[in-house]
Each structure stands twice: as C-alpha cells, then as structure tokens.
Design a protein around this motif. Structure first.
Motif, short mmCIF file in Angstrom:
data_model
loop_
_atom_site.label_atom_id
_atom_site.label_comp_id
_atom_site.label_asym_id
_atom_site.label_seq_id
_atom_site.Cartn_x
_atom_site.Cartn_y
_atom_site.Cartn_z
N GLU A 1 0.83 -1.20 0.00
CA GLU A 1 0.00 0.00 0.00
C GLU A 1 0.87 1.25 0.00
O GLU A 1 1.92 1.29 0.63
N VAL A 2 0.41 2.26 -0.72
CA VAL A 2 1.09 3.56 -0.72
C VAL A 2 0.36 4.45 0.27
O VAL A 2 -0.86 4.60 0.19
N VAL A 3 1.12 5.01 1.23
CA VAL A 3 0.54 5.83 2.28
C VAL A 3 1.29 7.16 2.34
O VAL A 3 2.33 7.34 1.69
N THR A 4 0.77 8.08 3.13
CA THR A 4 1.35 9.42 3.22
C THR A 4 1.99 9.63 4.58
O THR A 4 1.41 9.28 5.61
N VAL A 5 3.17 10.24 4.57
CA VAL A 5 3.86 10.56 5.81
C VAL A 5 3.13 11.73 6.47
O VAL A 5 2.90 12.76 5.84
N VAL A 6 2.75 11.59 7.76
CA VAL A 6 2.05 12.66 8.47
C VAL A 6 2.91 13.25 9.59
O VAL A 6 2.61 14.33 10.10
N GLU A 7 3.94 12.56 9.97
CA GLU A 7 4.93 13.08 10.91
C GLU A 7 6.27 12.72 10.30
O GLU A 7 6.51 11.56 9.98
N PRO A 8 7.14 13.68 10.07
CA PRO A 8 8.36 13.42 9.32
C PRO A 8 9.12 12.19 9.81
O PRO A 8 9.21 11.96 11.01
N GLY B 1 9.03 7.81 12.23
CA GLY B 1 8.01 8.82 11.98
C GLY B 1 6.64 8.18 12.02
O GLY B 1 6.46 7.12 12.61
N LYS B 2 5.67 8.84 11.37
CA LYS B 2 4.30 8.31 11.32
C LYS B 2 3.75 8.45 9.91
O LYS B 2 4.05 9.40 9.21
N VAL B 3 2.88 7.48 9.57
CA VAL B 3 2.21 7.51 8.27
C VAL B 3 0.71 7.35 8.50
O VAL B 3 0.27 6.80 9.51
N ARG B 4 -0.08 7.87 7.54
CA ARG B 4 -1.53 7.72 7.61
C ARG B 4 -1.92 6.50 6.80
O ARG B 4 -1.62 6.38 5.61
N VAL B 5 -2.61 5.58 7.47
CA VAL B 5 -3.14 4.38 6.83
C VAL B 5 -4.64 4.42 7.05
O VAL B 5 -5.12 4.31 8.17
N GLY B 6 -5.37 4.64 5.98
CA GLY B 6 -6.82 4.78 6.10
C GLY B 6 -7.13 6.01 6.94
O GLY B 6 -6.69 7.11 6.63
N ASP B 7 -7.85 5.83 8.03
CA ASP B 7 -8.18 6.96 8.89
C ASP B 7 -7.36 6.97 10.18
O ASP B 7 -7.65 7.69 11.11
N LEU C 1 3.00 4.09 13.42
CA LEU C 1 4.43 4.37 13.54
C LEU C 1 5.11 3.75 12.32
O LEU C 1 4.74 2.67 11.87
N ALA C 2 6.11 4.46 11.81
CA ALA C 2 6.78 3.98 10.60
C ALA C 2 8.28 4.11 10.76
O ALA C 2 8.78 5.02 11.42
N SER C 3 8.99 3.20 10.12
CA SER C 3 10.45 3.29 10.08
C SER C 3 10.89 3.14 8.63
O SER C 3 10.29 2.41 7.86
N GLY C 4 11.93 3.88 8.29
CA GLY C 4 12.45 3.85 6.94
C GLY C 4 13.32 5.04 6.68
O GLY C 4 13.69 5.78 7.62
N PRO C 5 13.67 5.27 5.42
CA PRO C 5 14.51 6.42 5.08
C PRO C 5 13.81 7.74 5.44
O PRO C 5 12.58 7.83 5.42
N TRP D 1 5.63 -1.36 14.26
CA TRP D 1 6.17 -0.36 13.31
C TRP D 1 6.03 -0.87 11.89
O TRP D 1 6.37 -2.02 11.59
N LEU D 2 5.54 0.00 11.00
CA LEU D 2 5.50 -0.35 9.58
C LEU D 2 6.83 0.04 8.95
O LEU D 2 7.36 1.11 9.21
N ASN D 3 7.38 -0.85 8.16
CA ASN D 3 8.61 -0.55 7.42
C ASN D 3 8.19 0.02 6.07
O ASN D 3 7.38 -0.59 5.37
N VAL D 4 8.73 1.18 5.72
CA VAL D 4 8.33 1.86 4.48
C VAL D 4 9.55 2.18 3.64
O VAL D 4 10.69 2.23 4.13
N GLU D 5 9.28 2.44 2.36
CA GLU D 5 10.31 2.91 1.43
C GLU D 5 9.70 3.97 0.55
O GLU D 5 8.48 3.98 0.34
#
Length: 149
Positions: free
Chosen positions: A97-104, A110-116, A120-124, A141-145
C-alpha cells in the motif's frame, strides 16, 4: 430410561452423540474430538463391565487428548483453503500500500496515515506529505520505502 443412564457405557455414548450434534450446530469449536474421546470411553466401558468411574475419566482424558492431537496434526497437514488468507493479518494486507507521511520520518522513525489512522513507521528520512510504500512490519512499526515515480 433409568437403566439406560445407569449403564455407564451408554451414558458415555450419549454424551458423545450430544457433543457431536453440538459440533454440527455450532461448527468450529472442535467438540468432535472430545466426542470421539467420549465414544471410545463408552465402548471401553461397555466391553469391560464394572469399570470404575475414575478409570473411565482417565480413559476419557487420554482418548480425548489423543483425538485432539490427531485432529490437530491432520489440520496442520491438510489446511483448509481460504478465499481471503490474509483476513486476520492486517499488516500483511497493508504490504504494498502507498501511504502518506504525516509526521516526518527522521532518523528512521516517523508516522504515516493508513486509512483513517496513523501508524508508527520506520524507513529512510522523508518529510510530511511524502508518499511511501509499506514493505513490511517489525512489531507495531510499519517498514516503508519511498515511492519512486
């Protein structure tokens, strides 16, 4: 009727039938294995008249445990196919899934928005508003790229 219930072997067989019928009415609770244990106990008790109650209970516990172990092994070796195998694995459903970063994402966190909701997210490192793809999870934690356009 009193003689029927006075015969322990028949009582165990009646219990086995009641458990099996209950399994049919409320599937998925695996009472069929307990019913098998009760049936074995009933047969043994009919074959050996005068079998004391403590020994009947011991036979029931051993037979029901063996039936559960055999049933468990059978289900492991013969899994039931599912139309939605990821139904109860929310993180696995999110991978890709493609999500949006909401906290850098800074220093890898940081944090990402998933649905509503926010996860917590980790990645570059990525600024707010960046689109990232979920590639896995570690604990909560979700791992993102980054998404390469």
């Amino acid at each position: 009727m009193n003689t029927l219930l006075a015969t322990p072997g028949l009582s165990w067989l009646i219990l086995a039938a009641v458990l099996a019928i209950t399994e049919l009415l409320v599937p998925g609770i695996f009472l069929v294995f307990v019913a098998a244990g009760a049936a074995v106990t009933g047969v043994v008790t009919l074959i050996i008249p005068g079998f004391a109650l403590p020994f009947q209970v011991a036979v029931f516990v051993v037979a029901a445990s063996a039936a559960v172990a055999i049933g468990r092994r059978w289900y492991i070796n013969n899994p039931v196919p599912s139309a939605d195998p990821l139904l109860n694995d929310r993180v696995a459903r999110l991978i890709g899934e493609v999500v949006t970063v909401v906290e850098p994402i800074a220093a890898g966190k940081g944090k990402v928005r998933v649905g509503d909701g926010e996860w917590l997210a980790s990645g570059p490192d990525a600024p707010v508003g960046t689109h990232v793809r979920i590639i896995g999870a570690t604990g909560t934690w979700l791992n993102v790229e980054p998404v390469i356009a």
